[in-house]
Design an enzyme around this catalytic site. Sequence first.
Site, short mmCIF file in Angstrom:
data_model
loop_
_atom_site.label_atom_id
_atom_site.label_comp_id
_atom_site.label_asym_id
_atom_site.label_seq_id
_atom_site.Cartn_x
_atom_site.Cartn_y
_atom_site.Cartn_z
N LYS A 104 0.87 -1.18 0.00
CA LYS A 104 0.00 0.00 0.00
C LYS A 104 0.89 1.22 0.00
O LYS A 104 2.02 1.17 0.49
CB LYS A 104 -0.88 0.03 1.26
CG LYS A 104 -2.11 0.87 1.08
CD LYS A 104 -3.14 0.08 0.31
CE LYS A 104 -4.48 0.73 0.25
NZ LYS A 104 -5.48 -0.25 -0.15
N1 GLU Z 1 -7.11 -0.06 -3.51
C1 GLU Z 1 -7.85 -1.25 -3.83
C2 GLU Z 1 -7.89 -2.17 -2.63
O1 GLU Z 1 -7.75 -1.75 -1.51
C3 GLU Z 1 -7.35 -1.91 -5.09
C4 GLU Z 1 -5.93 -2.37 -5.05
C5 GLU Z 1 -5.43 -2.88 -6.39
O2 GLU Z 1 -6.20 -2.98 -7.33
O3 GLU Z 1 -4.24 -3.16 -6.46
O4 GLU Z 1 -8.15 -3.33 -2.76
#
Ligand code: GLU
Length: 414
Positions: A104
């Site tokens: 993240k």
């Molecule tokens: N931000 C989204 C999540 O928390 C998508 C992450 C992604 O597609 O890599 O799952």
Amino acid sequence: MASNALESTLHQLDKVSDRLGLDDGLRAVLRSCKREFTTSFPVRRDDGRIQVFTGYRVQHSLARGPAKGGIRYHPQVDLDEVKALAMLMTWKCAVVNIPYGGAKGGVACDPKTLSHAELERLTRRFATEISILIGPDRDIPAPDMGTDEQVMAWIMDTYSMHQGYSVPGVVTGKPVNIGGTAGRREATGRGCLVVAQEAAHHKGLSLQGASVVVQGFGNVGAVAARLMAEAGCRVIAVSDSQGGVFSPHGLDLVALSKHKREAGTMIGFSGGDAITNSQLLELPCDILIPAAIEEQITVRNARHVRARIIVEGANGPTQAEADPILKDKGVLVVPDILANAGGVMVSYFEWVQDTQSLFWEEAEVNRRMEMAMTRAFDEVFEMGEREKMDLRSAAYMLGVRRVADAIATRGIYP
Ligand code: GLU
């Protein structure tokens, strides 16, 4: 708030590690983030001032594949929050069985107060800062709260400029005209619909006429609300960060979206009564979809929740201490790492298409996502029945076990 999210995630991990009988060494590996990167960087504002922002990229695990996870722009972003969310991504990718680890990123900023040009400069500089970590085989960012397709396009372009050739696979959630996939924008909300259907089925509930409440009207909440309505549900309340609207007969979502687009808020919408976010969470309904931010269902309000099913569109919307209260009340909670995994699932499809330079029709994307999400739901549900545990614990069991198995199979280097 954010550090609680980390505590909640670790608490859940510890509980599941006990059940799985993991040894102390493996537990320590799973509890720690592999790489934590913090960067402070200057951005020139439109008025010529220089402002320093702080950003993060955390890779929790690379055991099952490249790190995967979104980038968040929000004033409250800090390292602990990003670590918690990176860890959630590891379990999420493992639960739905896609070949990624978890990551993240985030920048502590309020994107609403930045001009388009400032947002672009901030994004390009942050992309450069994290370019030592990201790459299509290493770590693949995607949108999250406060970021969108345009932000992904700038990251893809910045990274590509540094490489000297176009690298579409470095991010997912890009615009379709530069290597994005059909269906990505709606994927998280659509995944929520798929698991809501499955959960309703197990509760003996039909979606036809089922009452639905949605907290959050962003990329996840607004899409989930619309798709639930299209599936025959009565969406009786929705909200954004400023508050919401309620109508027991069901809201006209097209008119509400138009009002929000024009007024910038739901406040003043004539097709329903004004309602606060905390009142909204306590409305009697069949399905509640918290699709806003962390820690919304807490020890304080959990006993007042009157939903039969909760589908966690957001990451970490329920405090760990609230889970047993919901369980005692007989609420079926479909946890975040399963409920909102449709997004990263379609991100995976986007990356696969980029890698092959061969693109699929939207119907194909949706069909594959629905199939994979249904399978993941069934696996989690069966685990829950077998181990007599709630779906969150079952999803963690499944996800954590897959990651632990990958680590054990690969062995410890050297
Ligand atoms: N931000 C989204 C999540 O928390 C998508 C992450 C992604 O597609 O890599 O799952």
